[in-house]
Enzyme design. Sequence first.
Site, PDB file in Angstrom:
ATOM      1  N   TYR A  62      51.242  34.633  29.197  1.00 10.24           N
ATOM      2  CA  TYR A  62      50.842  36.015  29.490  1.00 10.24           C
ATOM      3  C   TYR A  62      50.153  36.072  30.850  1.00 10.24           C
ATOM      4  CZ  TYR A  62      48.665  40.620  28.898  1.00 10.24           C
ATOM      5  OH  TYR A  62      48.258  41.923  29.063  1.00 10.24           O
ATOM      6  N   ILE A  63      49.267  35.144  31.106  1.00  8.38           N
ATOM      7  CA  ILE A  63      48.583  35.097  32.396  1.00  8.38           C
ATOM      8  C   ILE A  63      49.598  34.899  33.521  1.00  8.38           C
ATOM      9  CG2 ILE A  63      46.981  33.720  33.805  1.00  8.38           C
ATOM     10  CD1 ILE A  63      45.388  33.244  31.172  1.00  8.38           C
TER      11      ILE A  63
END
Length: 255
Positions: A159-160
Amino acid sequence: MSDRGLLHGKSVVITGASSGIGAAAAQLFAREGARLTLAARRKDRLQEVVGKVEAAGGRATAVVADVTRADDMRAVAQAAVDAYGGLHAAFNNAGWTSTGTPMHLMGDDEYDRIMDVNARGVWNAMRAQIAVMLGRGGGAIVNTSSVAGVRATGASAPYIAAKHAVIGLSKAAADEYAEQGIRVNALVVGSTRTELMQEVLTATPALLKPFTERAIQRRLAAPEEVAQTAAWLCSDRSSFTTGAAVPVDGGWTAK
């Protein structure tokens, strides 16, 4: 609806419009005078949002679509043209994440889904939207990134990485299409009370404290607070703002 709103007369696409920030944006954008093409995977939830927009006097068209499919995003852009004669702006807000799984234990399928929805989804949507906007002399695109797009937050590694990619794609598109009158910006969104956030906090309750305490305002955002910034960036009032990663994070990235 307003005849003097920020988005009066503009045809606007919103992805991820069935809940959270996307649903809040649909109602806000309609009040600001936009004519909406709303896209999401869940037909029933999408129709609920359309019903609320229309009950308040707005105009909205629903398109059941998956941002991970390029053909779906082309269909959404074309639906805006068919319904309203063109496409002036887009708010690419669809996203998905998971949390709590260390990198070395995460399966490839989980990685692929996170990257596909958040990064490829923006890629697919922008390509379709830009193709339409080039034919009418320009437009504005806003992509939802996150504080996770500029720093490690405790969210999952993919996600990052994906939210970093959203900012990169936004800057690249802003540079590539500036001469054609297309502006592209990203929102650096802080922790917000959405369905997705509730799922994250249910899975990992310990994240509530860091998600709120890291922000100067020490609270979660309401979805409409994020939508307000998106509306401004989609409007002509932000005409000299492009290639920006705009914080909507309660001051999280100020520290």
